[in-house]
Write an enzyme that holds these catalytic residues in place. Structure first.
Site, PDB file in Angstrom:
ATOM      1  N   ASN A  92       0.823  -0.987   0.118  1.00 38.98           N
ATOM      2  CA  ASN A  92      -0.010   0.118   0.040  1.00 38.98           C
ATOM      3  C   ASN A  92       0.865   1.273  -0.072  1.00 38.98           C
ATOM      4  OD1 ASN A  92       0.852  -0.527   2.609  1.00 38.98           O
ATOM      5  ND2 ASN A  92      -1.027   0.366   3.580  1.00 38.98           N
ATOM      6  N   ASP A 149      -3.361  -5.843   1.529  1.00 41.24           N
ATOM      7  CA  ASP A 149      -3.449  -5.412   2.904  1.00 41.24           C
ATOM      8  C   ASP A 149      -3.557  -3.710   2.979  1.00 41.24           C
ATOM      9  OD1 ASP A 149      -2.851  -5.689   5.853  1.00 41.24           O
ATOM     10  OD2 ASP A 149      -1.247  -4.273   5.397  1.00 41.24           O
ATOM     11  N   ASN A 276      -5.837  -1.011  12.500  1.00 40.39           N
ATOM     12  CA  ASN A 276      -6.570  -1.929  11.836  1.00 40.39           C
ATOM     13  C   ASN A 276      -5.801  -3.323  11.758  1.00 40.39           C
ATOM     14  OD1 ASN A 276      -8.541  -0.229  11.868  1.00 40.39           O
ATOM     15  ND2 ASN A 276      -8.272   0.473   9.627  1.00 40.39           N
ATOM     16  N   ASP A 303       3.391  -5.724  11.659  1.00 44.61           N
ATOM     17  CA  ASP A 303       2.539  -4.523  10.902  1.00 44.61           C
ATOM     18  C   ASP A 303       3.265  -3.428  11.414  1.00 44.61           C
ATOM     19  OD1 ASP A 303       0.610  -3.432   9.672  1.00 44.61           O
ATOM     20  OD2 ASP A 303      -1.391  -4.138  11.033  1.00 44.61           O
ATOM     21  N   HIS A 307       3.589   6.689  10.773  1.00 42.70           N
ATOM     22  CA  HIS A 307       2.584   7.535  10.315  1.00 42.70           C
ATOM     23  C   HIS A 307       3.353   8.968  10.943  1.00 42.70           C
ATOM     24  CE1 HIS A 307      -0.738   5.412   8.430  1.00 42.70           C
ATOM     25  NE2 HIS A 307      -0.539   4.557   9.434  1.00 42.70           N
ATOM     26  N   GLY A 322      -2.573   2.532  12.343  1.00 44.35           N
ATOM     27  CA  GLY A 322      -1.285   1.900  12.497  1.00 44.35           C
ATOM     28  C   GLY A 322      -0.143   2.379  13.663  1.00 44.35           C
TER      29      GLY A 322
HETATM   30  O1  DOR Z   1      -3.386  -0.160  11.161  1.00 46.12           O
HETATM   31  C1  DOR Z   1      -3.478  -0.601  10.231  1.00 46.12           C
HETATM   32  N1  DOR Z   1      -2.287   0.409   9.257  1.00 46.12           N
HETATM   33  N2  DOR Z   1      -3.669  -1.517   9.349  1.00 46.12           N
HETATM   34  C2  DOR Z   1      -3.370  -1.824   8.031  1.00 46.12           C
HETATM   35  O2  DOR Z   1      -3.933  -2.638   7.575  1.00 46.12           O
HETATM   36  C3  DOR Z   1      -2.647  -0.873   7.276  1.00 46.12           C
HETATM   37  C4  DOR Z   1      -1.919  -0.077   8.171  1.00 46.12           C
HETATM   38  C5  DOR Z   1      -1.020   0.971   7.293  1.00 46.12           C
HETATM   39  O3  DOR Z   1      -0.770   0.944   6.367  1.00 46.12           O
HETATM   40  O4  DOR Z   1      -0.844   2.125   7.925  1.00 46.12           O
END
Ligand code: DOR
Length: 429
Positions: A92, A149, A276, A303, A307, A322
């Site tokens: 992503n 994802d 998530n 995961d 950010h 995230g």
């Molecule tokens: O919390 C999440 N952040 N879940 C995800 O599936 C994607 C991820 C993100 O790319 O920040």
């Protein structure tokens, strides 16, 4: 003669057992494991565990597109500091990894970093859930894990088509972000007592359970491998347990935050706890631990989702989901799983190293620590206590939910292809 490196005085732990031994590395291979070995250079491993390098199936590196949060270089450095010698970069990005040119660029940058960066390709174009990505072309570049994802493949028909396509690609596995968008889409935390009390729209556990149930059925229909990303509910774990008992080709991972934190943390309204799938209940945390202990959940995957600070400082409902994970995963597994006796150290290392290496088809990672194996290793002090300081992390982002928490167990050295990329906790590159 190539230079040799000896890792001296540690306790070797791998899938074959536990023994006190020095490890001799020549070039990118282990050449000897035994007593009183000598080499041109030495790394002290006194009081430490020497294990196969850790393998993270689930990392967001953010390059291309969100380099203010992380780059391939900084994410790989965070991985190395966490003991990981290989990682799988999620698709992503912007543009997404649904395109051979993007995948090739990420692989090329990864090859210059201090971790073995592998790439997950998107299942569908633009991760939009409708048309399949050119999976064959991506596979030809070395992609083995395909996932949208961040988004669930909601359509059963598209998922079936992806599984049928994957059957023709050796080693390929379809990895699902199991959260039905129509059930979870409008929520920002787990739907339950806490979301009601806080007045935050919820994402029900049923969003995860329904997709896991459906995709187990599709694994049976197609015979293709399905890997479930970041499982978080007791119901989904029970479904995977039943599917495995039937012999279906399914595997699963869980993230450290899903065995260490609950939705109660959201009462702070701090978006650092927004993720998530969301943090869930005590009963779900207990189920994740039980699933890891009995092998229903094959792998611990971080995961790692960096950010920018400004984004995570927005109100809870506006902030992106995230949290960081690479530099705290091992210590959390040691503290929450091994120390309380949920599982042995060897089983925890299985979930962090050789099981994920097998899922991703990484022959050069995951040990055993024996002559002939690739020299991808981590060395950690299981007794070292440290306090998580977001400003000291190698990641470019700061969104760790563990800031200020005291953890036990720290990576001392990481060796990638025979080179010490982390020495005494400091990254070399
Ligand atoms: O919390 C999440 N952040 N879940 C995800 O599936 C994607 C991820 C993100 O790319 O920040």
């Amino acid at each position: 003669m190539p230079e040799t490196l000896v890792i001296r005085g540690g306790r070797v732990v791998d899938q074959t057992g536990t023994r006190d031994a020095d490890v001799l590395v020549e070039s990118d291979r282990i050449v000897e494991v035994g007593a009183n070995l000598t080499g041109d250079r030495e790394l002290d491993a006194g009081g430490c565990v020497v294990a196969p390098g850790l393998v993270d199936l689930h990392v967001h590196l953010r390059e291309p597109g969100m380099e203010e949060a992380e780059t391939i270089e900084t994410g790989a450095r965070a991985a190395a500091r966490g003991g990981f010698t290989a990682l799988v970069a999620m698709p992503n990005t912007t543009p997404p990894q649904d395109d051979p040119a993007v995948v090739a660029a990420v692989l090329a940058a990864g090859a210059r970093s201090c971790c073995d960066v592998r790439v997950a390709g998107a299942i569908t174009r633009g991760r939009a859930g409708t048309d399949l990505a050119p999976m064959g072309e991506l596979h030809a570049l070395g992609v083995r894990i395909f996932t949208d994802d961040g988004a669930c493949v909601d359509s059963a028909g598209v998922m079936r088509a992806a599984l049928d396509y994957a059957a023709s690609l050796p080693g390929a596995v379809i990895a699902q972000h199991a959260e039905d968008t129509t059930l979870a889409g409008a929520g920002h935390m787990h739907e339950g007592d806490w979301s009601s009390r806080l007045g935050i729209p919820g994402r029900p556990g049923a969003a995860e359970d329904t997709i896991v149930a459906r995709d187990c059925i599709l694994a049976a229909l197609t015979g293709s491998r399905v890997h479930f990303l970041h499982l978080s509910t007791a119901g989904a774990i029970e479904l995977v347990r039943a599917a495995k008992a039937r012999g279906l080709p399914v595997t699963a991972e869980a993230a450290p935050h899903h065995f260490t934190l609950t939705d109660a943390a959201c009462a702070s309204f701090d978006p650092v706890f927004k993720v998530n799938p969301p943090l869930r209940t005590d009963a779900d945390v207990a189920a994740v631990k039980a699933g890891l202990a009995d092998g229903t959940i094959d792998a611990i995957a971080t995961d790692h989702a960096p950010h920018p600070t400004e984004a995570k400082e927005r109100p809870f409902e506006e902030a992106p989901p995230g949290m960081l994970g690479l530099e705290t995963a091992l210590a959390l597994a040691l503290g929450e799983l091994v120390a309380p006796g949920v599982m042995s150290l060897r089983d925890a290392l299985a979930r962090l190293s050789w099981a994920p290496a097998a899922i991703a088809g990484l022959a050069d990672h995951g040990g055993p620590v024996a002559p002939g194996s690739a020299a991808n290793l981590c060395v950690f002090d299981p007794t070292q206590r440290w306090v998580v300081d977001a400003d000291q992390l190698a990641s470019r982002a700061r969104n760790t939910p563990y800031a200020g928490r005291e953890l036990c167990g720290r990576i001392r050295h990481t060796i990638l292809r025979g080179c010490a990329v982390v020495v005494d906790g400091e990254a070399r590159a």
